[in-house]
Design a protein around this motif. Structure first.
Motif, mmCIF file in Angstrom:
data_model
loop_
_atom_site.group_PDB
_atom_site.id
_atom_site.type_symbol
_atom_site.label_atom_id
_atom_site.label_comp_id
_atom_site.label_asym_id
_atom_site.label_seq_id
_atom_site.Cartn_x
_atom_site.Cartn_y
_atom_site.Cartn_z
ATOM 1 N N UNK A 1 0.775 -1.240 0.000
ATOM 2 C CA UNK A 1 0.000 0.000 0.000
ATOM 3 C C UNK A 1 0.802 1.283 0.000
ATOM 4 N N UNK A 2 2.103 1.236 0.277
ATOM 5 C CA UNK A 2 2.981 2.397 0.153
ATOM 6 C C UNK A 2 4.119 2.025 -0.791
ATOM 7 N N UNK A 3 4.883 3.038 -1.211
ATOM 8 C CA UNK A 3 6.017 2.796 -2.108
ATOM 9 C C UNK A 3 7.170 2.198 -1.307
ATOM 10 N N UNK A 4 7.009 0.944 -0.941
ATOM 11 C CA UNK A 4 7.907 0.311 0.032
ATOM 12 C C UNK A 4 9.332 0.158 -0.506
ATOM 13 N N UNK A 5 9.496 -0.061 -1.806
ATOM 14 C CA UNK A 5 10.848 -0.172 -2.363
ATOM 15 C C UNK A 5 11.589 1.159 -2.235
ATOM 16 N N UNK A 6 10.877 2.261 -2.438
ATOM 17 C CA UNK A 6 11.479 3.580 -2.250
ATOM 18 C C UNK A 6 11.889 3.785 -0.799
ATOM 19 N N UNK A 7 10.992 3.438 0.127
ATOM 20 C CA UNK A 7 11.273 3.645 1.543
ATOM 21 C C UNK A 7 12.485 2.817 1.982
ATOM 22 N N UNK A 8 12.504 1.542 1.590
ATOM 23 C CA UNK A 8 13.623 0.675 1.960
ATOM 24 C C UNK A 8 14.932 1.177 1.350
ATOM 25 N N UNK A 9 14.882 1.646 0.117
ATOM 26 C CA UNK A 9 16.091 2.155 -0.530
ATOM 27 C C UNK A 9 16.596 3.400 0.185
ATOM 28 N N UNK A 10 15.676 4.261 0.612
ATOM 29 C CA UNK A 10 16.084 5.434 1.382
ATOM 30 C C UNK A 10 16.786 5.042 2.668
ATOM 31 N N UNK A 11 16.252 4.030 3.341
ATOM 32 C CA UNK A 11 16.864 3.554 4.577
ATOM 33 C C UNK A 11 18.233 2.932 4.319
ATOM 34 N N UNK A 12 18.332 2.076 3.293
ATOM 35 C CA UNK A 12 19.622 1.464 2.970
ATOM 36 C C UNK A 12 20.654 2.532 2.600
ATOM 37 N N UNK A 13 20.225 3.561 1.883
ATOM 38 C CA UNK A 13 21.155 4.613 1.494
ATOM 39 C C UNK A 13 21.654 5.373 2.710
ATOM 40 N N UNK A 14 20.752 5.653 3.646
ATOM 41 C CA UNK A 14 21.170 6.327 4.880
ATOM 42 C C UNK A 14 22.174 5.476 5.652
ATOM 43 N N UNK A 15 21.930 4.158 5.707
ATOM 44 C CA UNK A 15 22.873 3.254 6.387
ATOM 45 C C UNK A 15 24.228 3.275 5.685
ATOM 46 N N UNK A 16 24.212 3.225 4.355
ATOM 47 C CA UNK A 16 25.460 3.241 3.593
ATOM 48 C C UNK A 16 26.244 4.524 3.806
ATOM 49 N N UNK A 17 25.534 5.650 3.840
ATOM 50 C CA UNK A 17 26.190 6.937 4.062
ATOM 51 C C UNK A 17 26.838 6.981 5.451
ATOM 52 N N UNK A 18 26.124 6.538 6.459
ATOM 53 C CA UNK A 18 26.677 6.561 7.811
ATOM 54 C C UNK A 18 27.876 5.627 7.941
ATOM 55 N N UNK A 19 27.812 4.488 7.243
ATOM 56 C CA UNK A 19 28.963 3.584 7.241
ATOM 57 C C UNK A 19 30.170 4.244 6.582
#
Length: 396
Positions: A165-183
């Protein structure tokens, strides 16, 4: 109070729509100075994705753009490139979600940016990544949900495959990108060097298939549509009650025994066909039919109370009004109010990040289009006359 967790970081945000803006909003919530850069000719698409609107701003845009400053900059012009490079020299991170090859075509490849600032981290978000036969293909959440296999396991035999019901692939990608940046930031603290990060919606959504993907990789069996049922656990699904559907999530055999007792059918908990989860999986349909008929005899509220007392996980299927009136939502500050220059006061979803010392702060409303252009240019040392001239030339 302690300074913010990411208060020393400056991020240049070239993204639009959801995955990228969601990522940079998370980092902005944690204190980073995020500068959202849009073309003076074309706005972030989501500014027009309404109704509903809060005055001039769409609800969609507002969901992923707080705690940012917004400027307009024509990256196709020489002056625009000059300003962007000046910003790069002072920044820690660039996040972009252009099609693969766009930054290179603008003369702003990672190599060029690295030469300006060797400590810079460039995070690139795309549909399929910057390598592979699909690297040039555009990536949209709906398409990714289909191609990643998510839709093949979402829905039931009646509905057929359906999207989340939401753009879940976008949301997950945003989260993964934030994790990658912090790493990458953490690694830079040791090496002193930046790096590039390549994150795709396709990869992110496949990663999020978790146990369903593992089931297939281990067994070779292609999973079917199970609707609201769980592929590995029974009973773990939606059941109708006298007045409202609810979820019962029985996670182990002891919980099932207690569930059977609450149903007034203790015999189910000692029946060889149902006593263990593998057996319940084998006899899923029979057990589900028995439970369904029993659950219809009481209201959802009655079942919730009885199941809570028995330690059986459960919950009602809430609509949006019920969600945002829930006392837990209010207590956890998952609705926040912000003043806005055109919409007076707006309500937004709060941050789930609860840090004890460096707390998340709502410092900036989702910015108006180009709201901070002059402020940022003045910080770079441009004069009022130069700014007026750049506006005339539509470079900003």
């Amino acid at each position: 109070m302690a300074s913010s967790a990411l208060g020393k970081l400056k991020i240049l945000d070239l993204t639009r729509v959801l995955a990228g803006p969601f990522c940079t909003m998370i980092l902005g919530d944690l204190g980073a100075d995020v500068i959202k850069i849009e073309s003076p000719h074309v706005k972030d698409d989501t500014r027009h994705w309404g109704p509903p609107y809060a005055s001039t701003e769409s609800a969609y845009y507002l969901c992923a753009n707080r705690n940012k400053r917004a400027i307009t900059l024509d990256l196709k012009s020489e002056k625009g490139k000059e300003i962007f490079k000046s910003l790069v020299a002072q920044s820690d991170i660039v996040v972009q979600n252009f099609k693969a090859g766009t930054m290179e075509s603008l003369g702003l490849s990672y190599e060029v940016l690295h030469d300006i600032n060797p400590q810079l981290i460039l995070a690139s978000i795309s549909g399929f990544g910057h390598t592979g036969p699909y690297s040039k293909e555009p990536g949209y959440d709906y398409i990714i949900q289909a191609m990643s296999g998510l839709m093949s396991i979402t829905g039931d035999q009646g509905s057929g495959p359906t999207k989340v019901g939401v753009a879940i692939a976008d949301v997950l990608t945003g989260l993964y990108t934030a994790v990658g940046i912090l790493a990458a930031i953490n690694e830079r603290n040791h090496s002193g060097q930046g790096q590039s990060i390549d994150i795709s919606l396709f990869d992110s959504q496949i990663s999020a298939l978790v146990n369903v993907a593992s089931n297939y990789l281990i067994s070779g069996d292609i999973p079917s549509l199970l609707g609201n049922q769980h592929p590995n656990i029974v009973p773990y699904q939606v059941f109708p009650t006298k007045d409202q559907d609810m979820v019962v999530a029985v996670g182990n055999d002891n919980q099932f025994k207690r569930f059977a007792e609450v149903l007034g059918m203790a015999e189910l908990g000692v029946n060889d066909k149902f006593i263990t989860n593998p057996n319940r999986l084998k006899h899923r349909q029979e057990l589900t039919t028995i439970i369904t008929e029993k659950m219809k005899q009481r209201s959802a509220a009655e079942w919730q109370l009885l199941l809570k007392e028995a330690g059986v996980p459960n919950g009602p299927i809430n609509n949006m009004q019920q969600v945002f009136e829930h006392p837990q939502v209010r207590d956890r500050n998952m609705v926040v109010k912000m003043n806005h220059p055109t919409a007076n006061q707006i309500q937004l979803v709060g941050s789930p990040l609860k840090l004890s010392r460096t707390k998340v702060e709502m410092r900036r409303h989702p910015p108006l289009y180009g709201e901070h252009t002059e402020m940022v240019l003045r910080e770079l040392g441009y004069t009022e006359d130069q700014i007026i001239n750049m506006k005339k030339n539509k470079e900003i």
